[in-house]
Design an enzyme around this catalytic site. Structure first.
Site, PDB file in Angstrom:
ATOM      1  N   GLU A   1       0.304  -1.215   0.240  1.00  0.00           N
ATOM      2  CA  GLU A   1      -0.160   0.126  -0.179  1.00  0.00           C
ATOM      3  C   GLU A   1       0.913   1.532  -0.227  1.00  0.00           C
ATOM      4  O   GLU A   1       1.673   1.385   1.180  1.00  0.00           O
ATOM      5  CB  GLU A   1      -1.074   0.355   1.120  1.00  0.00           C
ATOM      6  CG  GLU A   1      -1.677   1.146   1.292  1.00  0.00           C
ATOM      7  CD  GLU A   1      -2.349   1.082   2.822  1.00  0.00           C
ATOM      8  OE1 GLU A   1      -2.375   2.491   3.367  1.00  0.00           O
ATOM      9  OE2 GLU A   1      -2.771   0.724   3.541  1.00  0.00           O
TER      10      GLU A   1
ATOM     11  N   THR B   1      -4.706   5.698   2.777  1.00  0.00           N
ATOM     12  CA  THR B   1      -4.946   7.586   3.759  1.00  0.00           C
ATOM     13  C   THR B   1      -5.724   8.124   2.668  1.00  0.00           C
ATOM     14  O   THR B   1      -5.494   9.739   2.554  1.00  0.00           O
ATOM     15  CB  THR B   1      -3.704   8.066   3.653  1.00  0.00           C
ATOM     16  OG1 THR B   1      -2.765   7.215   4.002  1.00  0.00           O
ATOM     17  CG2 THR B   1      -3.517   8.848   4.421  1.00  0.00           C
TER      18      THR B   1
ATOM     19  N   LYS C   1     -10.385  -1.927   7.994  1.00  0.00           N
ATOM     20  CA  LYS C   1      -9.735  -1.478   8.932  1.00  0.00           C
ATOM     21  C   LYS C   1      -9.562  -1.266  10.012  1.00  0.00           C
ATOM     22  O   LYS C   1     -10.503  -0.337   9.903  1.00  0.00           O
ATOM     23  CB  LYS C   1      -8.582  -0.790   8.223  1.00  0.00           C
ATOM     24  CG  LYS C   1      -7.308   0.185   8.118  1.00  0.00           C
ATOM     25  CD  LYS C   1      -6.843   0.691   7.653  1.00  0.00           C
ATOM     26  CE  LYS C   1      -7.044   2.250   7.786  1.00  0.00           C
ATOM     27  NZ  LYS C   1      -6.081   2.518   7.273  1.00  0.00           N
TER      28      LYS C   1
END
Length: 215
Positions: free
Chosen positions: A43, A71, A131
């Site tokens: 990621e 993000t 998550k």
């Protein structure tokens, strides 16, 4: 179908390398190091230097890896990430608009959530998995284990406090995979550009998670 493929990939890999790179070339070398160590899920956070360019570069240079972005805070960023080639998407929050857009685009999205209400909301909105962040602030692997009774049907990926030492505990507690950032990429090694040591870090993690296979 893409969700099933994504979940199967998570069950095979069990760990995601989270790279927040202050310089594109550093991010490139960090990714190449963990890929050489056996990690297949990488990621790139959107607040990395030239994140779209780095994602596209890694898609080309590491064809054996699955490269995603994280993000992501809004729809514009998510669309740019998809356009750059991101194969999965992480957000730090639950936003049904982003989840729907990712589902429509056929790209797995993993929103960040903490409470049971947030986790269920994300899953019901269509999230591929959720998550759980920041996990260490709410009890670590014990929190993941406590969620299994009522929410065991929702695939969870804890981040924010997962280390080389405790990663396996999260999988034993019921997580489908874990995300590692700072502990996988110590600043001392990055500053020294010791890519061989980073490769060994990844290899150690893979070996730890492969010991006595986890269901």
């Amino acid at each position: 179908m893409f969700n099933q493929c994504w979940l199967k990939l998570l069950q095979q890999q069990r760990s995601i390398a989270v790279i927040r790179a202050p310089q594109l070339e550093l991010g490139r070398q960090m990714a190449r190091a963990v890929a050489a160590g056996g990690m297949g899920l990488i990621e790139i956070t959107w607040n990395s230097d030239r994140a779209p360019e780095l994602i596209a570069l890694l898609r080309s240079e590491l064809p054996g890896c699955t490269i995603g972005s994280g993000t992501l805070l809004n729809l514009e960023q998510m669309q740019q990430a998809i356009a750059s080639g991101a194969q999965f998407l992480f957000t730090p929050h639950v936003d049904p608009t982003l989840i729907r857009a990712a589902v429509d685009a056929g790209v797995p999205i993993i929103p960040g959530a903490l409470s049971p209400t947030e986790i269920v909301t994300a899953h019901q909105a269509g999230a591929s998995c959720v998550k759980v962040f920041p996990i260490q602030a709410v009890g670590g692997s014990r929190y993941i284990r406590s969620l299994q009774g009522p929410l065991g049907h929702i695939p969870l990926i804890p981040t924010g406090g997962v280390t080389l030492e405790n990663a396996r505990e999260f999988l034993l507690a019921g997580a489908i995979a874990v995300g590692l950032a700072g502990d996988l990429f110590p600043q001392k090694l990055i500053a020294a550009k010791n890519w061989e040591a980073l490769e060994q870090q990844a290899r150690n993690l893979i070996q730890q998670l492969a010991t006595n296979p986890i269901n």
